[in-house]
Design a protein around this motif. Sequence first.
Motif, PDB file in Angstrom:
ATOM      1  N   ARG A   1     -34.945  -4.960 -15.427  1.00  0.00           N
ATOM      2  CA  ARG A   1     -34.430  -5.492 -14.153  1.00  0.00           C
ATOM      3  C   ARG A   1     -35.495  -6.233 -13.358  1.00  0.00           C
ATOM      4  O   ARG A   1     -35.265  -7.341 -12.873  1.00  0.00           O
ATOM      5  N   GLY A   2     -36.654  -5.640 -13.198  1.00  0.00           N
ATOM      6  CA  GLY A   2     -37.725  -6.264 -12.423  1.00  0.00           C
ATOM      7  C   GLY A   2     -38.200  -7.562 -13.048  1.00  0.00           C
ATOM      8  O   GLY A   2     -38.427  -8.561 -12.362  1.00  0.00           O
TER       9      GLY A   2
ATOM     10  N   ALA B   1     -32.166 -17.791  -0.971  1.00  0.00           N
ATOM     11  CA  ALA B   1     -31.991 -17.157  -2.278  1.00  0.00           C
ATOM     12  C   ALA B   1     -33.340 -16.736  -2.863  1.00  0.00           C
ATOM     13  O   ALA B   1     -33.466 -15.651  -3.444  1.00  0.00           O
ATOM     14  N   VAL B   2     -34.348 -17.581  -2.699  1.00  0.00           N
ATOM     15  CA  VAL B   2     -35.692 -17.243  -3.187  1.00  0.00           C
ATOM     16  C   VAL B   2     -36.201 -15.996  -2.475  1.00  0.00           C
ATOM     17  O   VAL B   2     -36.733 -15.085  -3.111  1.00  0.00           O
ATOM     18  N   GLN B   3     -36.029 -15.960  -1.166  1.00  0.00           N
ATOM     19  CA  GLN B   3     -36.485 -14.801  -0.393  1.00  0.00           C
ATOM     20  C   GLN B   3     -35.821 -13.524  -0.904  1.00  0.00           C
ATOM     21  O   GLN B   3     -36.487 -12.510  -1.111  1.00  0.00           O
ATOM     22  N   SER B   4     -34.517 -13.576  -1.127  1.00  0.00           N
ATOM     23  CA  SER B   4     -33.796 -12.402  -1.632  1.00  0.00           C
ATOM     24  C   SER B   4     -34.280 -12.009  -3.018  1.00  0.00           C
ATOM     25  O   SER B   4     -34.471 -10.814  -3.309  1.00  0.00           O
TER      26      SER B   4
ATOM     27  N   ASP C   1     -39.165  -4.963  -5.060  1.00  0.00           N
ATOM     28  CA  ASP C   1     -38.643  -3.732  -4.479  1.00  0.00           C
ATOM     29  C   ASP C   1     -38.921  -2.550  -5.406  1.00  0.00           C
ATOM     30  O   ASP C   1     -38.914  -2.673  -6.628  1.00  0.00           O
ATOM     31  N   GLU C   2     -39.136  -1.416  -4.801  1.00  0.00           N
ATOM     32  CA  GLU C   2     -39.384  -0.170  -5.546  1.00  0.00           C
ATOM     33  C   GLU C   2     -38.229   0.143  -6.507  1.00  0.00           C
ATOM     34  O   GLU C   2     -38.455   0.641  -7.613  1.00  0.00           O
TER      35      GLU C   2
END
Length: 159
Positions: free
Chosen positions: A52-53, A30-33, A40-41
């Motif tokens: 969102r970011g 989950a952390v990786q995702s 992510d761009e």
Amino acid sequence: MCDGSMTEKQQVLEKVRAQIRVQFERMAAAVQSSVEYATDEDSRAESKYDTRGLEASYLAAGQVEQMEELSEALQSFETLELPAFSEDAEIQIGALVEADLEGELVFYLIAAKGGGVVCDHEGCDLTVLTPESPLGAKVIGMRAGDRLENPEITIFTVS
């Protein structure tokens, strides 16, 4: 029903270790995702109101904290040895406790880390309690036959 023997306690310990490993692996994924999404761009802000970011980075930070707690619990359980307790012993770290909690049969493993981990062992739900948890703080020092009012709990065995 769990009988509290050392063999039984060792089996319980192995089940808890396995459960913590599973939770750690899930949290690592989950952390990786979350980190990938946060960086992510597509998650870059398109306006000053687009968060969102930022929200994704907060989520990733919280998940990293949970993963670190699971890592500490796993390390603690890898070296944990469960001592034998006499029938009239006080509940301390390493105790396997059988109790009635508000009419329901429950089992607790008292440990320094890993509070809240639940696993099944031969049909018994076992919950790890730490002395820092509200219930853990209440049961530490109790003995078989002792009762609490809030929550309504009766200790059956300490092993």
